[in-house]
Write an enzyme that holds these catalytic residues in place. Structure first.
Site, PDB file in Angstrom:
ATOM      1  N   THR A 125      25.721  88.476  57.771  1.00 63.56           N
ATOM      2  CA  THR A 125      25.740  89.479  58.847  1.00 63.56           C
ATOM      3  C   THR A 125      26.197  88.860  60.171  1.00 63.56           C
ATOM      4  O   THR A 125      26.948  89.491  60.935  1.00 63.56           O
ATOM      5  CB  THR A 125      24.331  90.081  59.015  1.00 63.56           C
ATOM      6  OG1 THR A 125      24.003  90.757  57.802  1.00 63.56           O
ATOM      7  CG2 THR A 125      24.282  91.058  60.158  1.00 63.56           C
ATOM      8  N   SER A 150      26.055  87.558  51.589  1.00 64.73           N
ATOM      9  CA  SER A 150      25.222  86.679  50.760  1.00 64.73           C
ATOM     10  C   SER A 150      24.811  87.359  49.452  1.00 64.73           C
ATOM     11  O   SER A 150      24.418  86.683  48.505  1.00 64.73           O
ATOM     12  CB  SER A 150      24.003  86.173  51.541  1.00 64.73           C
ATOM     13  OG  SER A 150      22.965  87.110  51.553  1.00 64.73           O
ATOM     14  N   THR A 166      21.194  86.960  55.211  1.00 59.93           N
ATOM     15  CA  THR A 166      19.739  86.848  55.066  1.00 59.93           C
ATOM     16  C   THR A 166      19.240  87.249  53.679  1.00 59.93           C
ATOM     17  O   THR A 166      18.169  86.822  53.264  1.00 59.93           O
ATOM     18  CB  THR A 166      19.022  87.724  56.121  1.00 59.93           C
ATOM     19  OG1 THR A 166      19.452  89.084  55.950  1.00 59.93           O
ATOM     20  CG2 THR A 166      19.364  87.268  57.534  1.00 59.93           C
TER      21      THR A 166
END
Lengths: 165, 165, 165, 165
Positions: free
Chosen positions: A14, A56, A85
């Site tokens: 992000t 991710s 994350t």
């Protein structure tokens, strides 16, 4: 306190997403880490290396192996890895299991840096500080806190990183 | 890593200046530290205490004594002091000379937080991290780096904090 | 010049999208138009009415009929309609074909208002100005320019509004 | 609606002030108007000419004469003048009294553009729209509204532009 040489390994997440105004989607272009270091008036001796720019959730075991390998071959003893994350804890475990004799701190952001309300700059400042001071080991720096690689998880309901029982 | 309880002592400085649109001057209203902690999604156990809201060029010896006293009486062992950059090194020396058995990290900003391009969020993340990890002593966290209280100065020509010979 | 009473009819679009940090998607929560009017220090006599909060690619003929009807029944003679850019020209044509004896100005944004680099505030200022001055008719205000409802299209390749041959 | 060629005459004012991080003062460097036009995705045919970069409290009669003269000699019929808010009404009267056969719209901002919460982009969008549409005359565009040159004043207590009795 003398300056430790640092390397930032960029993997995307992000942190580095941008808004593509032609199709209204969030995309990767270049990493914003160099601009963030300028904004933070950082005077650290730091190398920035972009390993990949991916979400991710799309990170494979092969990608994680590349991250471990990049940490291994880096000439610096102190590393920050920027990461999405959602699976940061998995990459932290891959790095922790590798047992490199280095201080490695993963960090990321809940909101893209280019949006007004990002936590990215706070997290980057925090991760760089932890990386300069902590002993060898793999850590996750989020929400102002620092967790060992084997005792952290992201709470998907709240978006907050917390201790894993 | 277990959470250390932290206290942030606010003294003002560029960090907390706001633009007064009626007269075009920079003024203090309230501290922006609580908003910055929210933006950073901080989950640290932290108390914010506003000691004063002044320009550090206006800080007197009596003001510095108040800062030292506030650090002494704080129940926490780990403290961050937000401070104007112009005389941060002087307050650091007052705190260092007091020799309190606590970890005290001073930080500030070159640009007010409310302006788009502030280094404040980066510095706050950095200072909170250093404060959690460093042993007892007084430090200055600026430009991503951390300096001992007796070996730091602000270079007035460049605006950068550096080691004092 | 005396103040004309204005109404802003909100339909959603990029203008009003927010970043949902829990799932990394762009979502509608509330309209940002009231906050934008505050930021612009607007002192116009203006009513804000949220008709719907949708992506303009999802806008149906029934939705367009609702927009036309809302313009018809509004007590004000001067209206601004905030709208996604992708199908703004279609809603403009529905409004133009209705031939209401009112000044109706559609506008939108290429980037969400909450992101740092939005054109939204510029466009809103522009649309409100055109709406105060132009004679009855339906217009599109984008890129600083104003187009009649029957002679505008969005160039999908460049994201720019231009005259339709 | 065909495009009118426009000229923006820059005189400075809060609009264009920047924060000088070395001495903590507000200063003029370059005009932000070109960057604001980019952010607004403006596709207007517009020339930007920087006449001066001063605080409007420092504007002299000679400066006002330069503004009038620049408006007179501009090849465009439609002009926007960016100006500090404190004496905008005085320059408006100088321009109005000159009776040039052109549409001239003065605008400014209460907060510098480079700070997060500026009304500048809203005002610039508004002024450019009024300048395209209004008949020859001198106007002030602030707070979303447009005033004739001989009937406007800034309320110093509230910072709001209002009709002069």
């Amino acid at each position: 306190m003398h300056d430790a040489a640092l390397r930032i390994l960029v993997t995307g997440g992000t942190f580095d997403k941008s808004y593509d105004e032609l199709d209204g989607r969030l995309r990767f272009r270049d990493s914003h880490v160099p601009e963030m270091l300028r904004l933070g008036r950082s005077r650290l001796a730091v190398e920035v290396e972009t390993l990949m720019l991916i979400d991710s959730l799309d990170m494979t075991d092969a990608d994680r192996a590349r991250v471990v390998e990049a940490c291994r071959r880096a000439p610096e003893q102190r590393l920050v890895v920027t990461h999405g994350t959602d699976t940061m804890e998995h990459t932290a475990r891959a790095l922790g299991a590798a047992g490199l004799p280095k201080t490695i701190v993963l960090t990321g952001a809940m909101v893209p840096y280019t949006f007004g309300s990002s936590d990215g700059l706070f997290n980057l400042g925090s991760a760089l500080a932890f990386a300069q001071v902590l002993p060898a080991g793999t850590y996750v720096a989020m929400n102002g806190r620092c967790f060992g690689w084997d005792s952290v998880r992201k709470n998907r309901g709240t978006g907050v990183f917390e201790e894993r029982a």
